[in-house]
Enzyme design. Sequence first.
Site, PDB file in Angstrom:
ATOM      1  N   SER A 107      37.745  11.972  51.830  1.00  9.91           N
ATOM      2  CA  SER A 107      38.954  12.115  51.026  1.00  9.91           C
ATOM      3  C   SER A 107      39.435  13.580  51.054  1.00  9.91           C
ATOM      4  O   SER A 107      39.700  14.117  52.130  1.00  9.91           O
ATOM      5  CB  SER A 107      38.679  11.610  49.606  1.00  9.91           C
ATOM      6  N   ASP A 245      42.331   0.913  51.881  1.00 13.64           N
ATOM      7  CA  ASP A 245      42.204   2.309  51.441  1.00 13.64           C
ATOM      8  C   ASP A 245      43.540   2.880  50.997  1.00 13.64           C
ATOM      9  O   ASP A 245      44.583   2.629  51.605  1.00 13.64           O
ATOM     10  CB  ASP A 245      41.649   3.137  52.599  1.00 13.64           C
ATOM     11  N   HIS A 272      38.482   2.729  49.396  1.00 10.71           N
ATOM     12  CA  HIS A 272      38.261   4.159  49.600  1.00 10.71           C
ATOM     13  C   HIS A 272      36.782   4.541  49.633  1.00 10.71           C
ATOM     14  O   HIS A 272      36.459   5.704  49.874  1.00 10.71           O
ATOM     15  CB  HIS A 272      38.963   4.916  48.465  1.00 10.71           C
TER      16      HIS A 272
END
Length: 295
Positions: A107, A245, A272
């Site tokens: 991320s 995601d 995610h």
Amino acid sequence: MWREVEPDQRYEVQVDGHKVVAYGFGEGDEVLLCLNGGPGLPCDYLRDSHGWLKEHGLRVIAFDQLGTGASDRPTDKALWDITRYVAEVETVRQALDLGRVHLLGHSWGGWLGIEYAIHHPQALKTLILENTAGDLPHLSLELERLRSALGSETVAMMQRHEAMGTLEHPQYQAAITLLNHRHVCRLDQVPAPLNRSLDDWNMGPYVTMQGPNEFLYTGNLKDWNRIKEMSGFQMPVLITTGQHDELTPACAMRMKMALKDVELHVFPNSSHMPFYEEPQAYFPVLLDFLRRHRS
């Protein structure tokens, strides 16, 4: 497949007069240096899902980025800058004498990993970009597409609260909760390490760099785009993402098209957090990539 194990080492590193705490699992020359997401999250969720990989001959290192977890928590907003965080990663790498590493960024940690790879390519054996993006204006367009699936009336409600600055309104928060379940973690029971990170979130770095939530980018990174620079990467790159995601497969594809030596895996039942949502698929992909690129 993942399980929590206690760190074998705990380190304190001085970064520009501040204490940064790092954690080590295992030993050896094959180092997996993990950069967690946020910004502003402690490393628990990434550290505790990956530390057990020491059983596969890896030395796994994670650290609480400045402002998070057991590290110091200054309040100077000038510190919440990606260039300063790149210098922090390099300070940790050198202080722990890690040598060339396999750098895993999840991320926001992926944005940081990309920026680090631009400035310190000689420090990397490989780059692993998990559930991330190289072009945040493009990501914002993708987030608008995900929001639109809530329906036009809900989107209009969200836009009204964003314009008025009333983001704590229950209507708005209900929409964010639904989006988070669809696109951040789809599990009915949130894993304990992820809960620990979320419960200790420092919103100072997060709001300054990203924005007020996962689906509205207003911070100092909102215009960040390194697709052009990524075309110069020479190290092998693994990209992973989830079908659902928030940092979408389209974001992953945009990075893939820029890179020379790259593999891309989309996990069909994940959003995610594939290392929690689909570990039986995720970890074999990661371990196979690392096995093929050991020095």
